[in-house]
Design a protein around this motif. Structure first.
Motif, PDB file in Angstrom:
ATOM      1  N   TYR A 156       0.836  -1.196   0.000  1.00 54.91           N
ATOM      2  CA  TYR A 156       0.000   0.000   0.000  1.00 54.91           C
ATOM      3  C   TYR A 156       0.877   1.254   0.000  1.00 54.91           C
ATOM      4  CZ  TYR A 156      -3.428   3.517   1.113  1.00 54.91           C
ATOM      5  OH  TYR A 156      -4.200   4.649   1.066  1.00 54.91           O
ATOM      6  N   ARG A 177      -8.004  -1.020  -8.270  1.00 52.00           N
ATOM      7  CA  ARG A 177      -8.433  -2.408  -8.045  1.00 52.00           C
ATOM      8  C   ARG A 177      -7.432  -3.143  -7.154  1.00 52.00           C
ATOM      9  NH1 ARG A 177     -10.460  -2.109 -13.480  1.00 52.00           N
ATOM     10  NH2 ARG A 177     -12.710  -1.844 -13.194  1.00 52.00           N
ATOM     11  N   THR A 179      -5.361  -1.750  -5.061  1.00 53.72           N
ATOM     12  CA  THR A 179      -5.435  -1.153  -3.724  1.00 53.72           C
ATOM     13  C   THR A 179      -6.612  -1.731  -2.945  1.00 53.72           C
ATOM     14  OG1 THR A 179      -4.427   0.854  -4.576  1.00 53.72           O
ATOM     15  CG2 THR A 179      -5.574   1.044  -2.475  1.00 53.72           C
ATOM     16  N   ALA A 180      -7.731  -1.956  -3.633  1.00 57.43           N
ATOM     17  CA  ALA A 180      -8.901  -2.563  -2.981  1.00 57.43           C
ATOM     18  C   ALA A 180      -8.531  -3.924  -2.392  1.00 57.43           C
ATOM     19  CB  ALA A 180     -10.051  -2.700  -3.980  1.00 57.43           C
ATOM     20  N   GLU A 181      -7.749  -4.705  -3.134  1.00 60.10           N
ATOM     21  CA  GLU A 181      -7.288  -6.016  -2.620  1.00 60.10           C
ATOM     22  C   GLU A 181      -6.539  -5.852  -1.311  1.00 60.10           C
ATOM     23  OE1 GLU A 181      -4.945  -8.915  -4.823  1.00 60.10           O
ATOM     24  OE2 GLU A 181      -5.803  -8.150  -6.679  1.00 60.10           O
ATOM     25  N   LEU A 183      -6.764  -3.326   0.844  1.00 56.15           N
ATOM     26  CA  LEU A 183      -7.669  -2.902   1.916  1.00 56.15           C
ATOM     27  C   LEU A 183      -8.505  -4.081   2.430  1.00 56.15           C
ATOM     28  CD1 LEU A 183      -6.772  -0.039   1.014  1.00 56.15           C
ATOM     29  CD2 LEU A 183      -9.046   0.714   1.692  1.00 56.15           C
ATOM     30  N   ASP A 184      -8.819  -5.005   1.547  1.00 60.73           N
ATOM     31  CA  ASP A 184      -9.547  -6.205   1.974  1.00 60.73           C
ATOM     32  C   ASP A 184      -8.762  -6.979   3.033  1.00 60.73           C
ATOM     33  OD1 ASP A 184     -11.945  -6.153   0.567  1.00 60.73           O
ATOM     34  OD2 ASP A 184     -11.037  -6.986  -1.249  1.00 60.73           O
ATOM     35  N   LEU A 189      -5.097   2.051   7.479  1.00 62.20           N
ATOM     36  CA  LEU A 189      -4.961   3.196   6.578  1.00 62.20           C
ATOM     37  C   LEU A 189      -4.525   4.461   7.293  1.00 62.20           C
ATOM     38  CD1 LEU A 189      -5.818   3.180   3.582  1.00 62.20           C
ATOM     39  CD2 LEU A 189      -7.931   4.253   4.293  1.00 62.20           C
TER      40      LEU A 189
END
Lengths: 327, 327
Positions: A156, A177, A179-181, A183-184, A189
């Motif tokens: 990240y 997309r 980055t979403a992985e 955050l999952d 953050l």
């Protein structure tokens, strides 16, 4: 070698290697360190021995990166057979010569700079990626290694720093997309952003203060110029590097097309950082004074007193803005 | 009504409506305007007549939003039967009373504030969303309306402003996935960011300059305090609102846990903006002085000379930092 074969060979070398040394570039940033650490930690989860190298010390705002204390400023000796270079256009970016590399080594080169010199045996270079962090996440996914929160934090950081918090033009749908992985996976953050961005030395804030005290507006509001003298650096206690980014305060003023920071690096050594917002080609202006860079961000050095440098740059940019076209 | 039924009914009302009026809150921001415009433009693509209402003028840095020139400061007369409230906790946020709404209207309430008063006939309130923009994109997708680059620009602006460029803790994996969808549609990221963030009045930069000139560090580096006097506002030509956000410069200094901006709003009217980074509960400190807010961002007003206010806040926060726990 087509792209798919290339990635397969890259993976194959890593899968077979019992021991891997990873290298990242001088003046390390969040992308090279975060990507290097993420790949290394993932390889360790696969049971491999891993060594991390960077020619410089880790900047204080990146010391929170998991694994960063393991980065050595000593070249690995003996060198393992598998070497991975991360975010490096060429060996010079790691302060190395070809002769520093063992003849029997396999060099894997993972980068996103279009100017990459393809110095490796296998060169995975994707200039569409906003950060090497994007490629590192893809690589780790393909290796099938488990991504824990330490690895996700490194990835990240790599992406958020090189994409300018997703603001730069290099940011793509794929950036978000991936980055979403991450955050999952449950990264923290707020703490990551605090660690990266809220660690400004007081001397840097003072430098901003002095730069703003000297702010001048020219060319009917289209040119904003700031100066920092040797005395400003002395009074603030800041090193020259800490002026990095201050020019953006001038660039962000409404109506401004061009922004300049003139800093006195030494007697008769005036460094100019030039930025533009929408159309002015500051690369051409910097080139006129023996410098260069990109269309919207460039720099040059004047060997004259600061007042003379200011006069030159104001009149040249003022003229370019007046005629409303590029040099 | 379960969530799914609720959304279906929300969609049903919109699908049947020939004419829709959309409302957004006072002191409009990127999320309420961007979400309202996106939904309205999508409904127009479905052949509906659409009216946009906001009690205030569009801020200059959001005038680039496609459709923003159509936002009226006059209440629609006659009122259509279908009214959509965007990003509003209650009717008061739009400066309206219940008596201002026609008895025969259907009120659709789309919001992401946990404090939403559920004042609509159908209330789609999702406090997990970083921005109403996320809900608006989901809504438009469910309606099956085509998302063109104008709509995508509005939605992107909504999300990027309310998530603080994806930095705030409200940002989720879903935030990034929805943003990826918008980038797939080919929005101009660089131009949007320039329009939103690089339109600072010169007076605001001067305010920053004066705030930095008065920067003080207390409590062994843990407390950074800035002051802005009435004279500073006069000299800079800035309105009081332009000091918004300046406290973050103090908050971003390494080692700082608490940051304060004291501003003189009038004689004997000192407004304090308090921020903390990791642990100090500034809400409790603000409450002690008759104010309030959140744990990491709060405010209060002192009815004393600015020097006395400074002394109170420095000693109170200093003590809280010294004992190393929350009040």
């Amino acid at each position: 070698m087509n792209e798919n074969t290339l990635v397969q060979e890259f993976l194959e070398v890593l899968r077979k290697a019992p021991k891997v040394a990873l290298f990242s570039h001088v003046s390390p940033d969040g992308d090279c360190l975060g990507s290097m650490l993420a790949i290394g930690l993932a390889l360790e989860k696969m049971g491999k021995e891993v060594l991390f190298y960077n020619p410089n010390l880790v900047p204080s705002n990146l010391m929170f990166l998991p694994g960063s204390s393991r980065i050595s400023q000593q070249l690995p000796d003996p060198q393992p057979e598998t070497l991975v270079f991360v975010d490096c256009t060429d060996l010079g970016r790691v302060n190395l010569l070809t002769s520093d590399i063992s003849k029997v080594s396999t060099i894997l080169n993972l980068d996103h700079h279009i100017s990459n010199q393809h110095f490796g045996h296998i060169n995975w270079v994707d200039a569409q990626a906003s950060a090497v962090g994007e490629l590192a996440l893809t690589l780790i996914n393909l290796l099938g290694a488990e991504i824990d929160s330490d690895i996700a934090t490194n990835l990240y950081t790599a992406i958020v720093t090189d994409s300018g918090c997703f603001q730069y033009g290099n940011t793509t749908a794929q950036t978000h997309r991936l980055t979403a992985e991450l955050l999952d996976l449950g990264i923290d953050l707020v703490s990551i952003h605090h660690n990266i961005f809220d660690q400004k030395p007081l001397s840097q804030i003072k430098l901003l203060q002095y730069a703003l005290n000297g702010l001048e507006i020219h060319a009917e509001g289209q040119l904003a110029l700031m100066t920092l003298t040797l005395e400003d650096f002395q009074k603030s206690g800041a090193e020259q590097e800490l002026s990095e980014g201050l020019v953006n305060h001038a660039r962000s003023i409404v109506g401004v097309e061009a922004a300049v920071l003139l800093k006195e690096a030494g007697p008769l050594e005036i460094k100019a950082g030039l930025r533009s917002n929408l159309w002015l080609n500051v690369n051409e202006i910097a080139t006129k004074f023996g410098g260069g860079g990109h269309n919207r961000a460039a720099g040059c050095t004047f060997r004259v007193p600061i007042e003379d440098a200011k006069q030159s740059i104001v009149s040249t940019i003022g003229e370019a803005l007046r005629i409303g076209r590029n040099y």
